[in-house]
Design a protein around this motif. Structure first.
Motif, mmCIF file in Angstrom:
data_model
loop_
_atom_site.group_PDB
_atom_site.id
_atom_site.type_symbol
_atom_site.label_atom_id
_atom_site.label_comp_id
_atom_site.label_asym_id
_atom_site.label_seq_id
_atom_site.Cartn_x
_atom_site.Cartn_y
_atom_site.Cartn_z
ATOM 1 N N ASN A 151 -49.810 -98.532 31.243
ATOM 2 C CA ASN A 151 -50.237 -98.502 29.845
ATOM 3 C C ASN A 151 -49.069 -98.973 28.973
ATOM 4 O OD1 ASN A 151 -51.191 -97.975 27.301
ATOM 5 N ND2 ASN A 151 -51.574 -95.795 27.648
ATOM 6 N N PRO A 152 -49.226 -100.091 28.268
ATOM 7 C CA PRO A 152 -48.103 -100.604 27.466
ATOM 8 C C PRO A 152 -47.737 -99.718 26.286
ATOM 9 C CG PRO A 152 -50.090 -101.852 26.996
ATOM 10 C CD PRO A 152 -50.413 -100.949 28.157
ATOM 11 N N ARG A 153 -48.669 -98.856 25.856
ATOM 12 C CA ARG A 153 -48.412 -98.023 24.681
ATOM 13 C C ARG A 153 -47.259 -97.059 24.945
ATOM 14 N NH1 ARG A 153 -49.166 -98.995 19.756
ATOM 15 N NH2 ARG A 153 -51.134 -99.936 20.398
ATOM 16 N N GLY A 154 -46.126 -97.300 24.291
ATOM 17 C CA GLY A 154 -44.955 -96.451 24.443
ATOM 18 C C GLY A 154 -44.215 -96.633 25.755
ATOM 19 N N LEU A 155 -44.543 -97.675 26.532
ATOM 20 C CA LEU A 155 -43.906 -97.885 27.836
ATOM 21 C C LEU A 155 -42.399 -98.061 27.677
ATOM 22 C CD1 LEU A 155 -44.604 -98.376 30.898
ATOM 23 C CD2 LEU A 155 -44.440 -100.821 30.362
ATOM 24 N N PRO A 156 -41.585 -97.255 28.374
ATOM 25 C CA PRO A 156 -40.129 -97.426 28.289
ATOM 26 C C PRO A 156 -39.727 -98.818 28.781
ATOM 27 C CG PRO A 156 -40.688 -95.339 29.327
ATOM 28 C CD PRO A 156 -41.959 -96.131 29.244
ATOM 29 N N MET A 157 -38.785 -99.441 28.072
ATOM 30 C CA MET A 157 -38.388 -100.806 28.405
ATOM 31 C C MET A 157 -36.870 -100.911 28.556
ATOM 32 S SD MET A 157 -41.261 -102.512 28.479
ATOM 33 C CE MET A 157 -40.874 -104.246 28.256
ATOM 34 N N SER A 158 -36.470 -101.679 29.554
ATOM 35 C CA SER A 158 -35.065 -102.038 29.692
ATOM 36 C C SER A 158 -34.901 -103.482 29.254
ATOM 37 C CB SER A 158 -34.589 -101.904 31.145
ATOM 38 O OG SER A 158 -33.280 -102.454 31.292
ATOM 39 N N ILE A 159 -33.953 -103.735 28.370
ATOM 40 C CA ILE A 159 -33.593 -105.112 28.046
ATOM 41 C C ILE A 159 -33.010 -105.748 29.308
ATOM 42 C CG2 ILE A 159 -31.991 -106.532 26.713
ATOM 43 C CD1 ILE A 159 -32.348 -104.606 24.389
ATOM 44 N N LEU A 160 -33.318 -107.013 29.540
ATOM 45 C CA LEU A 160 -32.850 -107.722 30.728
ATOM 46 C C LEU A 160 -32.132 -108.991 30.282
ATOM 47 C CD1 LEU A 160 -32.790 -108.018 33.831
ATOM 48 C CD2 LEU A 160 -35.042 -109.131 33.665
#
Length: 294
Positions: free
Chosen positions: A82-91
């Motif tokens: 679910n993309p809503r609020g999905l934690p993300m790491s900058i790459l």
């Protein structure tokens, strides 16, 4: 010899198995052969697992005010998340790289498989074109670090994703990841984790000067992670490198002086073979902090 006869029940069961297998759904059916039934179920499970483990990769073009140009925004996500609020790491990509090629080795596949298996919580990677200036404003008006700090969070929010909880970088991007962690700490908003793969930690100015990424030795010294080993604050650090990597000297020194939470020197060079060895460990390291970011 006459044609074999099949009962209506047997034919319906066989049709059900074919449909279930095609859809990737394990369905139990009546059969005179338990072995056939189990084989069909196993096949369906394999289809479902293979489908679930395939990463979702998307590219967009956006305008960066910090860089005064259009850049590619790349998303590397586990399927079904679910993309809503999905934690993300900058790459962060390396020298002569870009967002479309930032995910070295098999990083998206490793992440997708681990999420599908349930061994890590769902999170994603977001990459963006940063040029060749070691992720700082070497050319006036082109500031990739400002883009990372101010624009990337806004782009993620507009698309419903969570804020960056981590940063991951390869080669020049490894240098950039440590610099990004430093800038976040200086803002009083430290990133939870920073993963540096084969980081471009060069130990002499003549060698670094070849990259034309800094105006002079003083500017490089002011940004070099090896000269500012405590600057990342509470950010958890992970460092991976090959024992035949051209950046091994500086990276060994960084590991020795900083003592990252996770560090590994594996057999290999500065190439895809090494990256494929370490990506499972990188995903596991980041996952610990992604779980806290949910």
């Amino acid at each position: 010899m006459g044609e074999p006869r099949y009962s209506r029940r047997t034919l319906l069961a066989a049709i059900g198995v074919v449909i279930a297998t095609a859809m990737g759904v394990a369905t139990y059916v009546s059969s005179s052969s338990g072995a056939v039934e189990q084989q069909q179920i196993a096949t369906a499970d394999k289809v479902r697992t293979a489908s679930a483990a395939k990463p979702v990769i998307r590219f967009e073009r956006v305008y960066s005010t910090a860089r005064h140009r259009e850049v590619t925004l790349a998303f590397y996500l586990p399927a079904g998340a679910n993309p809503r609020g999905l934690p993300m790491s900058i790459l962060l990509h390396g020298l002569n790289g870009d967002a479309k090629h930032a995910a070295v080795g098999n990083l998206p596949d490793v992440l997708a498989a681990a999420v599908a298996k349930g061994s890590v919580p769902a999170f994603g990677f977001v990459a963006v074109d940063g040029g060749n200036n070691y992720w700082h404003e070497n050319v006036a008006g082109d500031d990739p670090m400002a883009m990372l700090l101010d624009e990337v969070p806004a782009w993620l929010k507009e698309r419903g994703y969570g804020e960056p909880f981590a940063v991951t970088g390869v080669s020049m991007g490894g240098f950039g990841a440590l610099l990004y962690a430093r800038r976040r700490a200086e803002r009083g908003d430290p990133v939870a984790a920073a993963a540096a793969i084969s980081p471009g930690l060069i130990t002499t100015w003549p060698e670094m000067a070849k990259r034309r990424a800094f105006k002079n030795e003083g500017e490089w010294a002011s940004l070099d992670p090896l000269r500012h080993i405590r600057s990342t604050g509470p950010t958890a650090l992970g460092v991976w490198i090959g024992d035949r990597d051209r950046f091994i000297e500086g990276t060994r020194r960084f590991i020795r002086e900083v003592r990252p939470e996770v560090s590994a020197v594996k057999g290999g060079g500065h190439d895809d073979g090494l990256y494929r060895k370490v990506t499972p460990d990188v995903v596991q390291f980041l996952a610990k902090y992604a779980k806290r970011a949910v």
